[in-house]
Design an enzyme around this catalytic site. Structure first.
Site, short mmCIF file in Angstrom:
data_model
loop_
_atom_site.label_atom_id
_atom_site.label_comp_id
_atom_site.label_asym_id
_atom_site.label_seq_id
_atom_site.Cartn_x
_atom_site.Cartn_y
_atom_site.Cartn_z
N GLU A 143 -10.31 7.26 2.96
CA GLU A 143 -10.78 6.27 2.59
C GLU A 143 -11.85 4.75 3.38
O GLU A 143 -11.11 4.49 3.79
CB GLU A 143 -10.34 5.28 1.84
N HIS B 6 -12.73 4.48 -1.78
CA HIS B 6 -11.24 5.27 -1.95
C HIS B 6 -11.41 7.05 -2.37
O HIS B 6 -11.37 6.93 -3.40
CB HIS B 6 -10.20 5.02 -2.65
O1 TA6 Z 1 -4.89 3.94 -0.72
C1 TA6 Z 1 -3.92 4.02 -1.27
C2 TA6 Z 1 -3.52 3.20 -1.72
O2 TA6 Z 1 -3.18 2.30 -1.64
C3 TA6 Z 1 -2.03 3.49 -2.35
O3 TA6 Z 1 -0.83 2.97 -1.93
C4 TA6 Z 1 -2.02 4.11 -3.53
O4 TA6 Z 1 -1.07 2.68 -4.25
C5 TA6 Z 1 -3.20 4.49 -3.70
O5 TA6 Z 1 -3.37 3.46 -3.54
C6 TA6 Z 1 -3.53 4.68 -5.47
O6 TA6 Z 1 -3.86 3.26 -6.28
P1 TA6 Z 1 -3.89 2.68 -7.29
O7 TA6 Z 1 -3.90 1.69 -7.75
O8 TA6 Z 1 -5.34 3.56 -7.80
O9 TA6 Z 1 -3.19 3.80 -8.36
#
Ligand code: TA6
Length: 294
Positions: free
Chosen positions: A266, A163
């Site tokens: 990601e 991520h």
């Molecule tokens: O990668 C995108 C995502 O799924 C967004 O929808 C948002 O939820 C982000 O990840 C961050 O998630 P987190 O649980 O790390 O706050």
């Protein structure tokens, strides 16, 4: 060299080469920051980052495994492997304490090997014996590789993603190149499938899953007079995310204007690109990151 440092509750490792510095938390084997001397940072870390046990640090490269995002949005084969009650977003491993197995330093390169060696009976609610290793290789680029090794006697199907929070000078001027003609899922519009026309630019919250990706993408970052390059392997899907103003203020550890300076690309195995491991099989998800001046 490599130095152990404590940031609040977390054990971290600061890595210096002749021309770059990298910080990684032992929790989740999460790269927290990466910057080459005399250049803008490549990896973004929130100014409001909190370093707490059991809580993901906002920024860096959280490891999402054995599913991505909300479990119920993953293929049935991924969902079926979890028998716990409350499935946390982005899987089970980003807040666990990994082990630093190996440090290998050379003049202008460093290798770190983190591992999450699960007990025979797997993780809480996920009773499958799959060992995880995150290999960080730092030379003039940053190379990350997440290897899953199925030690169980049953096949497993896993969703995963590195991520990566990239740092950009100004998201409103940035463009993601290499996506033209690529299909994507628009998660903000009922997960409709669409096709990307031209470069991706940002003028609102963006949260898309691109499918059948090329191995190379780049981010045109004119505010910092550079182009960021991503070269992936073992992946044909990627999530592109910027929360924009309102969503960022609903998230933890997000300063009010920080959305302008970050962009998640990601490198993933999600939806039709999930990871299948036969008993004994090992596969890796990898990405190399670097920037070049315009
Ligand atoms: O990668 C995108 C995502 O799924 C967004 O929808 C948002 O939820 C982000 O990840 C961050 O998630 P987190 O649980 O790390 O706050």
């Amino acid at each position: 060299q490599v130095e152990r440092v404590e940031l609040d509750e977390l054990v971290c490792w600061r890595v210096r080469t002749a021309s770059a510095e990298l910080l990684v938390a032992q929790q989740g084997a999460q790269v927290l920051s990466y910057q080459r001397d005399g250049e803008a940072p490549l990896i973004w870390l929130s100014e409001q980052a909190a370093f707490r046990k059991g809580q993901s640090v906002r920024g860096g490269v959280p490891v999402c495994w054995p599913w991505f995002g909300a479990l119920e949005r993953n293929p049935q084969a991924v969902q079926a492997l979890y028998q716990g009650n409350d499935a946390p977003a982005h899987g089970l491993v980003r807040n666990l304490d990994w082990q630093l197995l190996e440090i290998d330093t050379r003049e202008d390169a460093v290798n770190l090997q983190f591992a999450l060696l699960q007990p025979e009976n797997g993780l809480p609610g996920w009773p499958h014996h799959v060992d995880l290793r995150l290999h960080i290789h730092l030379d003039e680029r940053l190379h990350l590789s997440l290897a899953s090794h199925n030690h169980g006697d049953q096949p497993v199907t896993v969703g995963q993603a590195l991520h990566t929070y990239l740092a950009v000078g100004d998201i409103r001027q940035a463009r993601v190149e290499g996506l033209a003609g690529v299909h994507y899922i628009e998660t903000l519009q009922d997960w409709q499938e669409r096709t990307q026309h031209g470069d991706l630019h940002f003028e609102a919250e963006t949260d898309r899953i691109y499918l059948d990706l090329p191995e190379r993408l780049s981010v045109f970052d004119p505010a910092w007079q550079r182009r960021i390059h991503l070269h992936s392997s073992g992946s044909r899907s990627a999530v592109v995310w910027n929360p924009w103003i309102d969503k960022s203020q609903r998230l933890s550890q997000f300063a009010s204007d920080a959305w302008q300076r970050m962009l998640c690309i990601e490198t993933a195995n999600v939806l039709g690109d999930t990871l299948h491991l036969a008993p004994g099989e090992q596969k890796s998800l990898a990405v190399s990151l670097w920037a070049e001046p315009l």
